[in-house]
Design a protein around this motif. Structure first.
Motif, PDB file in Angstrom:
ATOM      1  N   THR A 197       0.711  -1.090   0.034  1.00 23.15           N
ATOM      2  CA  THR A 197       0.240   0.210  -0.069  1.00 23.15           C
ATOM      3  C   THR A 197       1.458   0.878   0.184  1.00 23.15           C
ATOM      4  OG1 THR A 197      -1.906  -1.228   1.109  1.00 23.15           O
ATOM      5  CG2 THR A 197      -1.963   1.038   1.180  1.00 23.15           C
ATOM      6  N   LEU A 238      -4.469   4.242 -13.427  1.00 23.31           N
ATOM      7  CA  LEU A 238      -5.648   4.723 -11.914  1.00 23.31           C
ATOM      8  C   LEU A 238      -4.633   6.377 -11.228  1.00 23.31           C
ATOM      9  CD1 LEU A 238      -7.418   5.222  -9.730  1.00 23.31           C
ATOM     10  CD2 LEU A 238      -6.573   3.210  -8.497  1.00 23.31           C
ATOM     11  N   ILE A 248      -0.210   4.264  -1.445  1.00 27.42           N
ATOM     12  CA  ILE A 248      -1.837   5.427  -1.720  1.00 27.42           C
ATOM     13  C   ILE A 248      -1.443   6.185  -0.593  1.00 27.42           C
ATOM     14  CG2 ILE A 248      -3.676   6.217  -2.860  1.00 27.42           C
ATOM     15  CD1 ILE A 248      -3.111   4.270  -4.888  1.00 27.42           C
ATOM     16  N   HIS A 296      -8.489  -0.926  -4.992  1.00 22.85           N
ATOM     17  CA  HIS A 296      -9.293  -1.062  -6.931  1.00 22.85           C
ATOM     18  C   HIS A 296      -7.788  -0.599  -7.716  1.00 22.85           C
ATOM     19  CE1 HIS A 296     -13.288  -0.420  -5.881  1.00 22.85           C
ATOM     20  NE2 HIS A 296     -12.916  -0.038  -4.434  1.00 22.85           N
ATOM     21  N   SER A 297      -6.147  -0.098  -6.805  1.00 19.65           N
ATOM     22  CA  SER A 297      -5.154   0.031  -7.304  1.00 19.65           C
ATOM     23  C   SER A 297      -4.805  -1.016  -7.744  1.00 19.65           C
ATOM     24  CB  SER A 297      -4.207   0.633  -6.483  1.00 19.65           C
ATOM     25  OG  SER A 297      -3.984  -0.159  -5.023  1.00 19.65           O
ATOM     26  N   THR A 340      -3.494   8.678   1.841  1.00 17.88           N
ATOM     27  CA  THR A 340      -4.732  10.256   1.460  1.00 17.88           C
ATOM     28  C   THR A 340      -4.671  11.169   2.332  1.00 17.88           C
ATOM     29  OG1 THR A 340      -6.356   8.805   1.144  1.00 17.88           O
ATOM     30  CG2 THR A 340      -6.484   8.714  -0.488  1.00 17.88           C
ATOM     31  N   ILE A 388     -10.233   5.545   2.844  1.00 17.91           N
ATOM     32  CA  ILE A 388     -10.031   5.270   1.613  1.00 17.91           C
ATOM     33  C   ILE A 388      -8.147   4.888   1.214  1.00 17.91           C
ATOM     34  CG2 ILE A 388      -9.546   7.047  -1.073  1.00 17.91           C
ATOM     35  CD1 ILE A 388     -11.968   9.234   1.389  1.00 17.91           C
ATOM     36  N   ASP A 389      -7.747   4.792   1.750  1.00 13.46           N
ATOM     37  CA  ASP A 389      -6.484   4.620   2.065  1.00 13.46           C
ATOM     38  C   ASP A 389      -6.332   3.016   1.868  1.00 13.46           C
ATOM     39  OD1 ASP A 389      -5.652   6.938   1.924  1.00 13.46           O
ATOM     40  OD2 ASP A 389      -4.339   6.987   4.087  1.00 13.46           O
ATOM     41  N   MET A 449     -16.309   4.578  -6.435  1.00 15.54           N
ATOM     42  CA  MET A 449     -15.184   2.968  -7.233  1.00 15.54           C
ATOM     43  C   MET A 449     -16.097   1.916  -8.071  1.00 15.54           C
ATOM     44  SD  MET A 449     -12.679   4.760  -7.040  1.00 15.54           S
ATOM     45  CE  MET A 449     -11.667   3.691  -7.921  1.00 15.54           C
ATOM     46  N   LEU A 487      -8.338   1.746  -1.368  1.00 12.31           N
ATOM     47  CA  LEU A 487      -7.641   1.991  -2.773  1.00 12.31           C
ATOM     48  C   LEU A 487      -6.501   1.090  -3.282  1.00 12.31           C
ATOM     49  CD1 LEU A 487      -6.871   6.452  -2.698  1.00 12.31           C
ATOM     50  CD2 LEU A 487      -7.959   4.695  -4.504  1.00 12.31           C
ATOM     51  N   VAL A 525      -4.473   9.112  -8.300  1.00 10.97           N
ATOM     52  CA  VAL A 525      -4.587   9.221  -7.348  1.00 10.97           C
ATOM     53  C   VAL A 525      -4.352  10.702  -7.050  1.00 10.97           C
ATOM     54  CG1 VAL A 525      -5.452   9.594  -4.975  1.00 10.97           C
ATOM     55  CG2 VAL A 525      -6.086   7.056  -6.377  1.00 10.97           C
ATOM     56  N   ILE A 527      -9.339  10.087  -9.718  1.00 12.17           N
ATOM     57  CA  ILE A 527      -9.497  10.318  -8.583  1.00 12.17           C
ATOM     58  C   ILE A 527      -9.020  11.891  -7.643  1.00 12.17           C
ATOM     59  CG2 ILE A 527      -9.757  10.050  -6.053  1.00 12.17           C
ATOM     60  CD1 ILE A 527      -9.497   7.255  -6.906  1.00 12.17           C
TER      61      ILE A 527
END
Length: 458
Positions: free
Chosen positions: A305, A332, A307, A321-322, A309, A314-315, A357, A318, A334, A377
């Protein structure tokens, strides 16, 4: 007993059956039809007419016998017989609907009850016209046998007029509501109340002398008002219950998203720990043996992980989804500072971001051109507010239905797009302004949330 008189009786019954059948078809527009529906519909309608002809014959026999031999008991007996006749035809029409549609008995019963109400409105309108103008007496006197047919035609015109008005004012909204098991008590109440008004109150006219036209017309107008009241009551009850069912379903979906988030967070935490250990192992192995392990390190980094935010929910989502985007060639991007979204509860944020999403990924999956497969995003604070925006490419421009983009997910077709409604409900819950736009191959959904200390929480 005269065949001509029986024909007059049957014409009245035939109008009743036609009104029931057409009204039932009007209110059942949202029902799932069986195979060869037009043929089934025609056959059941003919069977209902044949059954009504047989029932009418019995009614005519009792009417003829009681009127000639027992005049004192005639009003009570003929009223009871008419009860039996109309209820029998009504129940037969419900069975016919079961043959035509793939629906449970309760929706069919309720639908035919509403059709019965419409028929009674049309009947009373014709009766008012007939009572006020002595239509039947004057027409039959002048035209004889053909006068009966002309009166029957006038009754059918009254039925058509009423069904048209009902369709414009009620039916188009009623067919949107779902009559499920949770609405059983409401549906039963509607059916019983409808039959009481139509049969019991309608039978009062049998005891009002024909010469007293003013009283009869007043009673008919009162019955029409009662029937319209039932239709209004029916619409409001099922609208409220349908909205409650919809709210319950959205709540269930949101809770499911929350549970999915908790499981995903546990899994991602475990994966990140393992990835951290594996990267150290790769570094040591490469340094000692001089092996180029860059490709393996890059593959492992997919599961790490990276990303951030400022919002753990949300992290975490994400990260899932990433991973999907990287393996399905979706670009993607962000740019997010979501630290100011802490006022949104965990359950609501899971539902909000998860549904947005999922819709974006589903739309991009249908885009064939790999260079155009993208999701952007953008979350940032702006002048005391939070701008929450997700853009995605699409292959087919979305349709707008009831103020929302229509879902194309197969599993949501029967659920009326509850994910989209959940997004709207959560936005309104936190006083957010929801907007969306589709142009130049990009669909954008954006929400402007006010940052206030009194913000609502779940």
């Amino acid at each position: 007993m005269s065949p001509q008189v029986y024909f007059v009786y049957f014409c009245a019954t035939a109008v009743f059956v036609i009104a029931l059948v057409c009204g039932g078809l009007l209110f059942s527009a949202g029902f799932q039809k069986r195979s060869r529906f037009p043929l089934r519909y025609c056959l059941t309608s003919l069977c209902l007419l044949a059954f009504s002809a047989l029932i009418t014959l019995g009614y005519y026999y009792v009417d003829y016998t009681m009127g000639a031999n027992f005049p004192n008991a005639y009003p009570v007996v003929i009223t009871l017989v008419s009860f039996v006749m109309y209820i029998a035809i009504f129940l037969a029409s419900v069975l016919a609907m079961q043959f035509d549609f793939k629906e449970k008995p309760l929706p069919c019963l309720t639908t035919m009850a509403m059709s019965y109400i419409c028929q009674h409105i049309a009947y009373n309108i014709y009766s008012i016209i007939n009572t006020a103008s002595s239509l039947e007496i004057s027409v039959i006197t002048n035209l004889g046998y053909w006068g009966y047919l002309l009166c029957t035609l006038v009754q059918l015109l009254c039925v058509a007029f009423v069904l048209f008005l009902v369709y414009v004012t009620f039916a188009r909204r009623i067919v949107q509501f779902n009559i499920g098991d949770s609405m059983r008590s409401s549906a039963v109440f509607i059916v019983v109340f409808s039959i009481v008004i139509v049969l019991v109150l309608g039978s009062i006219l049998n005891f009002v002398p024909a010469e007293n036209k003013i009283v009869r017309i007043f009673a008919m107008c009162l019955l029409i008002v009662c029937c319209v009241f039932v239709l209004i009551l029916y619409t409001n009850i099922f609208r409220i219950r349908s909205m409650q069912n919809e709210l319950d379903e959205v709540t269930r979906i949101n809770q499911s998203e929350h549970e999915h988030f908790l499981k995903l967070k546990r899994d991602m935490d475990l994966v990140n720990v393992k990835c951290h250990d594996i990267k150290h192992f790769i570094t040591v192995a490469g340094a000692r043996k001089g092996v180029d392990l860059s490709d393996l390190s890059k593959a492992v980094n997919i599961y790490d992980t990276t990303i951030k935010t400022g919002n753990d929910i949300i992290d975490t989502m994400l990260a899932e989804h990433s991973l999907y985007c990287s393996t399905h060639k979706i670009n993607l991007t962000v740019i997010a500072d979501a630290s100011s979204l802490s006022f949104i509860s965990v359950t609501d944020m899971c539902a909000l971001f998860g549904n947005i999403m999922e819709n974006a990924v589903e739309a991009v999956d249908k885009v064939k051109d790999e260079s155009a497969r993208l999701i952007n995003i953008n979350i940032r604070p702006v002048a005391g507010q939070v701008f929450f925006c997700v853009e995605n490419s699409y292959a087919v421009e979305p349709d707008i239905v009831d103020g929302l983009p229509r879902t194309t997910k197969k599993y949501e077709e029967g659920s009326h797009g509850y994910g989209l409604k959940s997004i709207k409900m959560i936005s309104e819950k936190y006083d957010g302004v929801l907007s969306y736009k589709a142009e130049n191959g990009l669909f954008r959904i954006s929400i402007l949330f006010p940052i206030v200390s009194e913000a609502k929480t779940a």
